[in-house]
Motif scaffolding. Structure first.
Motif, PDB file in Angstrom:
ATOM      1  N   TYR A   1       0.812  -1.223   0.000  1.00  0.00           N
ATOM      2  CA  TYR A   1       0.000   0.000   0.000  1.00  0.00           C
ATOM      3  C   TYR A   1       0.840   1.266   0.000  1.00  0.00           C
ATOM      4  O   TYR A   1       0.437   2.283   0.541  1.00  0.00           O
ATOM      5  CB  TYR A   1      -0.972   0.008   1.183  1.00  0.00           C
ATOM      6  CG  TYR A   1      -1.896  -1.166   1.175  1.00  0.00           C
ATOM      7  CD1 TYR A   1      -2.972  -1.216   0.293  1.00  0.00           C
ATOM      8  CD2 TYR A   1      -1.679  -2.247   2.006  1.00  0.00           C
ATOM      9  CE1 TYR A   1      -3.811  -2.321   0.258  1.00  0.00           C
ATOM     10  CE2 TYR A   1      -2.517  -3.356   1.985  1.00  0.00           C
ATOM     11  CZ  TYR A   1      -3.586  -3.380   1.106  1.00  0.00           C
ATOM     12  OH  TYR A   1      -4.404  -4.463   1.076  1.00  0.00           O
TER      13      TYR A   1
ATOM     14  N   TYR B   1       2.142   7.411  -2.864  1.00  0.00           N
ATOM     15  CA  TYR B   1       0.959   6.566  -2.760  1.00  0.00           C
ATOM     16  C   TYR B   1       1.110   5.787  -1.472  1.00  0.00           C
ATOM     17  O   TYR B   1       2.045   5.008  -1.323  1.00  0.00           O
ATOM     18  CB  TYR B   1       0.899   5.633  -3.972  1.00  0.00           C
ATOM     19  CG  TYR B   1      -0.268   4.686  -3.996  1.00  0.00           C
ATOM     20  CD1 TYR B   1      -1.535   5.136  -4.304  1.00  0.00           C
ATOM     21  CD2 TYR B   1      -0.092   3.335  -3.723  1.00  0.00           C
ATOM     22  CE1 TYR B   1      -2.616   4.264  -4.344  1.00  0.00           C
ATOM     23  CE2 TYR B   1      -1.152   2.463  -3.751  1.00  0.00           C
ATOM     24  CZ  TYR B   1      -2.416   2.933  -4.068  1.00  0.00           C
ATOM     25  OH  TYR B   1      -3.472   2.060  -4.091  1.00  0.00           O
TER      26      TYR B   1
ATOM     27  N   GLY C   1      -3.102   3.116   0.453  1.00  0.00           N
ATOM     28  CA  GLY C   1      -4.166   3.028  -0.527  1.00  0.00           C
ATOM     29  C   GLY C   1      -4.664   4.345  -1.061  1.00  0.00           C
ATOM     30  O   GLY C   1      -5.682   4.388  -1.746  1.00  0.00           O
ATOM     31  N   GLN C   2      -3.962   5.443  -0.789  1.00  0.00           N
ATOM     32  CA  GLN C   2      -4.408   6.750  -1.269  1.00  0.00           C
ATOM     33  C   GLN C   2      -3.246   7.514  -1.892  1.00  0.00           C
ATOM     34  O   GLN C   2      -2.104   7.394  -1.446  1.00  0.00           O
ATOM     35  CB  GLN C   2      -4.979   7.590  -0.128  1.00  0.00           C
ATOM     36  CG  GLN C   2      -6.297   7.094   0.406  1.00  0.00           C
ATOM     37  CD  GLN C   2      -6.859   8.031   1.446  1.00  0.00           C
ATOM     38  OE1 GLN C   2      -6.120   8.631   2.220  1.00  0.00           O
ATOM     39  NE2 GLN C   2      -8.167   8.155   1.484  1.00  0.00           N
TER      40      GLN C   2
ATOM     41  N   ILE D   1      -1.383  10.865  -2.185  1.00  0.00           N
ATOM     42  CA  ILE D   1      -1.266  12.052  -1.328  1.00  0.00           C
ATOM     43  C   ILE D   1      -1.016  13.247  -2.231  1.00  0.00           C
ATOM     44  O   ILE D   1       0.116  13.597  -2.538  1.00  0.00           O
ATOM     45  CB  ILE D   1      -0.154  11.868  -0.287  1.00  0.00           C
ATOM     46  CG1 ILE D   1      -0.475  10.638   0.554  1.00  0.00           C
ATOM     47  CG2 ILE D   1      -0.015  13.106   0.582  1.00  0.00           C
ATOM     48  CD1 ILE D   1       0.566  10.284   1.558  1.00  0.00           C
ATOM     49  N   GLU D   2      -2.094  13.861  -2.664  1.00  0.00           N
ATOM     50  CA  GLU D   2      -1.991  14.940  -3.645  1.00  0.00           C
ATOM     51  C   GLU D   2      -1.529  16.254  -3.028  1.00  0.00           C
ATOM     52  O   GLU D   2      -1.245  17.194  -3.745  1.00  0.00           O
ATOM     53  CB  GLU D   2      -3.324  15.121  -4.367  1.00  0.00           C
ATOM     54  CG  GLU D   2      -3.690  13.904  -5.198  1.00  0.00           C
ATOM     55  CD  GLU D   2      -4.782  14.163  -6.205  1.00  0.00           C
ATOM     56  OE1 GLU D   2      -4.650  15.132  -6.967  1.00  0.00           O
ATOM     57  OE2 GLU D   2      -5.752  13.415  -6.215  1.00  0.00           O
TER      58      GLU D   2
ATOM     59  N   ARG E   1      -3.452  10.457   7.586  1.00  0.00           N
ATOM     60  CA  ARG E   1      -3.977   9.166   7.136  1.00  0.00           C
ATOM     61  C   ARG E   1      -3.634   8.042   8.107  1.00  0.00           C
ATOM     62  O   ARG E   1      -3.752   6.870   7.769  1.00  0.00           O
ATOM     63  CB  ARG E   1      -3.418   8.840   5.752  1.00  0.00           C
ATOM     64  CG  ARG E   1      -4.020   9.725   4.686  1.00  0.00           C
ATOM     65  CD  ARG E   1      -3.133   9.793   3.465  1.00  0.00           C
ATOM     66  NE  ARG E   1      -3.773  10.568   2.432  1.00  0.00           N
ATOM     67  CZ  ARG E   1      -3.804  11.891   2.400  1.00  0.00           C
ATOM     68  NH1 ARG E   1      -3.246  12.579   3.346  1.00  0.00           N
ATOM     69  NH2 ARG E   1      -4.413  12.522   1.413  1.00  0.00           N
TER      70      ARG E   1
END
Length: 135
Positions: free
Chosen positions: A39, A60, A63-64, A66-67, A104
């Motif tokens: 992940y 990344y 699972g997300q 990170i913008e 997160r």
């Protein structure tokens, strides 16, 4: 991906024996390339409305994407070109990354440990040579 050969919304398409995945985002223009490893990894995003002209690189994690933290400056000219350059960029912005990861439930230390593992694995994988049958 830049040529639009992947018509894969909303499903992930595995590439390179499952070491990377690509998906077309809901805008049906932007492609996302994920290099997953427990992940974590890097995400390459071709932003709309001009796909193919710029590639943004984001961490990344869990699972997300990170913008809030971008590794590149939005162009191919400024993106890190080596593993060492990626690690240098991450370490220089450790505090900003720590804040983004903490939101997160993660940490910079955990991310970097996994990132180094990913780099070591990819170096091994890319250097492996298949030996033919010995007769």
């Amino acid at each position: 991906m830049k040529r639009g050969e992947f018509n894969n919304y909303p499903n992930l398409i595995p590439l390179h024996q499952g070491l990377a995945y690509t998906v077309k985002l809901p805008d049906m223009v932007t492609n996302l390339l994920i290099v997953p490893y427990e992940y974590t990894g890097l995400a390459y995003i071709e932003p709309s409305p001009n796909p193919g002209n710029t590639i943004n690189i984001f961490p990344y994690y869990l699972g997300q994407v990170i913008e809030e933290f971008e590794l590149s400056h939005g162009t191919d000219l400024h993106k890190p070109s080596t593993e060492e350059a990626v690690l240098e960029k991450l370490y220089k912005h450790a505090w900003e990354l720590e804040k983004a990861m903490a939101a997160r439930g993660g940490s910079f230390e955990d991310y970097m440990m996994k990132m180094k593992g990913l780099i070591d694995f990819l170096r091994y994988f890319n250097s492996a040579v298949k030996i033919g049958k010995i007769s």
